[in-house]
Design a protein around this motif. Structure first.
Motif, short mmCIF file in Angstrom:
data_model
loop_
_atom_site.label_atom_id
_atom_site.label_comp_id
_atom_site.label_asym_id
_atom_site.label_seq_id
_atom_site.Cartn_x
_atom_site.Cartn_y
_atom_site.Cartn_z
N UNK A 38 0.85 -1.20 0.00
CA UNK A 38 0.00 0.00 0.00
C UNK A 38 0.88 1.25 0.00
N UNK A 39 1.93 1.24 0.82
CA UNK A 39 2.89 2.35 0.83
C UNK A 39 3.46 2.56 -0.58
N UNK A 40 3.78 1.47 -1.22
CA UNK A 40 4.39 1.52 -2.56
C UNK A 40 3.42 2.12 -3.59
N UNK A 41 2.13 1.91 -3.38
CA UNK A 41 1.13 2.24 -4.39
C UNK A 41 0.66 3.68 -4.37
N UNK A 42 0.94 4.41 -3.30
CA UNK A 42 0.38 5.76 -3.18
C UNK A 42 1.33 6.67 -2.42
N UNK A 43 1.15 7.97 -2.63
CA UNK A 43 1.90 8.98 -1.88
C UNK A 43 1.01 9.63 -0.82
N UNK A 44 -0.14 9.09 -0.57
CA UNK A 44 -1.06 9.68 0.39
C UNK A 44 -0.74 9.24 1.81
N UNK A 45 -1.09 10.10 2.74
CA UNK A 45 -1.03 9.74 4.16
C UNK A 45 -2.24 8.88 4.48
N UNK A 46 -1.99 7.68 4.95
CA UNK A 46 -3.05 6.73 5.29
C UNK A 46 -2.82 6.23 6.70
N UNK A 47 -3.87 6.16 7.48
CA UNK A 47 -3.77 5.58 8.82
C UNK A 47 -4.34 4.17 8.80
N UNK A 48 -3.47 3.22 9.07
CA UNK A 48 -3.91 1.83 9.11
C UNK A 48 -4.48 1.51 10.49
N UNK A 49 -5.34 0.52 10.52
CA UNK A 49 -5.91 0.03 11.77
C UNK A 49 -5.32 -1.35 12.02
N UNK A 50 -4.70 -1.54 13.18
CA UNK A 50 -4.03 -2.80 13.47
C UNK A 50 -4.33 -3.31 14.86
N UNK A 51 -4.02 -4.58 15.06
CA UNK A 51 -4.24 -5.20 16.36
C UNK A 51 -3.34 -4.56 17.41
#
Length: 504
Positions: free
Chosen positions: A210-223
């Motif tokens: 996902x990091x590789x695919x975009x330059x957008x800031x994204x917040x992932x949800x994780x355990x």
């Protein structure tokens, strides 16, 4: 075309203007002044580059008049001043003036500074007309000189951490060499409104891809257990979610994040697949998606399962494809069906063999031929049974799925008791599974008390009962424990509301 004009604007500003100002200068300043000028230039370049990156990750735009941001940026240096990029340019021109040794040319700095200040005011007038929140931001934050009393507190829901930007560059570089990937339909990520990326969680490659695919800031949800253990995930603004409970703190963070226009990354299955097929998702995840009221963009990773499956400790170099689906509105009555259909679409590489079969006994925990438990041993080109001697050479991913389906409870009979050695509370003990309970050392685990199950770190089965979580490390297979216990609860004890990854 706007991007071309923006690049031209940056080239004129940062290359042509300095050349015109300092052409023919002797650059013969004393050593101390050269050091001073060099420090100023380095600092100004860092400030401007960092400001441009923050602006781009947040808004997908550049600090130019042709391709400027369409939203207020309150991250990084923009938390302290409204025009850090332009302030950096003024400092850059000043640093060159110090280096050149012809200090009369420093008068140019005043002229350039005045022009840049006027240009910045012009940018502000345009921003105030097109961005609703800009006037409020303008009142709160200084123009170009920081004021300790006037700044925006750091908040991951509206600020891009510098660690995220650095990690993004590092990951892109690593993926480029380790897993060169083709990205399909990435245009869906360019919309400026928030959305949820719903990813099919197969391998540890998923997040980096996902990091590789975009330059957008994204917040992932994780355990939460992984976020707590791995500090890097916290630096990357991963939202921790406590399992087996309604985590209101996580929900508040998600709502605050999308309110700022930042996308979320969520794996609906909440766990990695063992054989490449999507797991069954809990009903609560679809309730969450509908509650967020933003589009869902499914993403499928093709080619990664055979390179680094969950049961393997070894990853192989190869290629992959990252395919994004079209946005699905949260109020779509067929939301679940559309998302899972996309995540479950056929992967052509499943017709190929795995690169390595070592540790496949964590998935194929008993022989599909003779049924002997803990008799399978994987090696580079396949696996074999030490009990009956049967071997499999380079089976495809699909064939391994068929083998796994053959050994699961319900397809092949179980003969109790089932014995294992486990590490429980730090001590290696014997454990035995019976039809309605398990004995782990001196501990009795009654299946009818279990409310949920999961597997942590791919080796640790976890069973939740009323007031505690029972976990241990299996030396045979954590998946064996989950599949056997879940099957007994679901189909022998007939516990209707009990959710399983395999049977729903």
């Amino acid at each position: 075309m706007k991007l071309v004009f923006s690049i031209a604007e940056l080239a004129i500003t940062w290359i042509l203007v300095p050349i015109l100002l300092y052409a023919g200068a002797p650059f013969s300043a004393a050593l101390g002044m050269r050091i001073f000028g060099t420090v100023i230039i380095a600092g100004s370049l860092f400030l401007s580059i960092y400001s441009a990156l923050v602006l781009y990750y947040w808004s997908g735009r550049l600090p130019t008049s042709f391709f400027g941001p369409e939203t207020t940026v309150q991250s990084g240096p923009y938390r302290f001043v409204r025009h850090p990029f332009n302030a950096g340019f003024i400092a850059f021109i000043f640093g060159l003036g110090i280096l050149c040794g012809d200090y009369w040319r420093l008068l140019y700095v005043a002229a350039v500074g005045a022009v840049v200040a006027l240009y910045s005011l012009f940018q502000e007038r345009r921003a105030a007309k097109s961005i609703d929140s800009y006037e409020e931001y303008k009142e709160e934050i200084p123009f170009m000189i920081p004021d300790p009393r006037r700044r925006i507190p750091f908040d991951k829901s509206r600020s891009v951490p510098w660690q995220f930007i650095v990690a993004s560059f590092v990951v892109k570089l690593v993926i480029l060499f380790v897993l060169p990937s083709k990205v399909k339909n990435s245009k869906v990520l360019r919309q400026r409104r928030p959305f949820v990326i719903a990813l099919a969680h197969q391998t540890h490659f998923d997040g980096p891809l996902i990091f590789y695919s975009t330059w957008r800031y994204i917040r992932f949800v994780g355990t939460a257990i992984y976020v707590d253990r791995l500090g890097l995930l916290g630096w990357l603004s991963v939202i921790p979610v406590r399992r087996y409970a309604v985590d209101t703190s996580a929900i508040r963070q998600m709502l605050a994040t999308i309110k700022q226009g930042v996308p979320l990354g969520i794996a609906p299955e909440a766990a990695r697949s063992w054989d490449g097929r999507p797991l069954h998702t809990k009903r609560e995840i679809w309730k969450l998606f509908r509650m967020l009221k933003i589009p869902i963009i499914p993403v499928k990773f093709l080619g990664v399962q055979r390179l680094w499956p969950r049961w393997s400790k070894i990853f192989s170099i190869g290629t992959s494809t990252v395919e994004f689906g079209n946005p699905i509105e949260a109020d779509d009555p067929h939301l679940e069906e559309k998302v899972m259909d996309f995540l479950g679409k056929e992967d052509p590489t499943f017709r190929l063999p795995y690169r390595n079969y070592k540790h496949i006994e964590k998935l194929i925990w008993r022989c599909p031929s003779c049924g002997a438990i803990s008799s399978i041993k994987g090696f580079r080109s396949g696996f074999s049974c030490s009990s009956c001697g049967k071997s499999w050479t380079k089976p495809t991913v699909n064939e391994v799925i068929q083998i796994h389906d053959k050994i699961i409870p319900g397809s092949m009979g179980l003969s109790f008791p089932i014995k294992d050695e486990v590490i429980f509370n730090g001590t290696k003990v014997f454990a035995t599974m019976y039809e309605d309970h398990a004995i782990i050392g001196d501990y009795r685990l009654d299946y009818n008390l279990i409310k949920n199950s999961s597997i942590e770190k791919s080796i640790e089965p976890v069973f939740g009962i009323a007031n505690e979580m029972v976990s241990f490390v299996s030396t045979t297979s954590a998946l064996m424990w989950q599949e056997v216990v879940d099957f007994q609860i679901k189909f022998r004890l007939m516990k209707e509301n009990y959710h399983t990854d395999l049977w729903g």
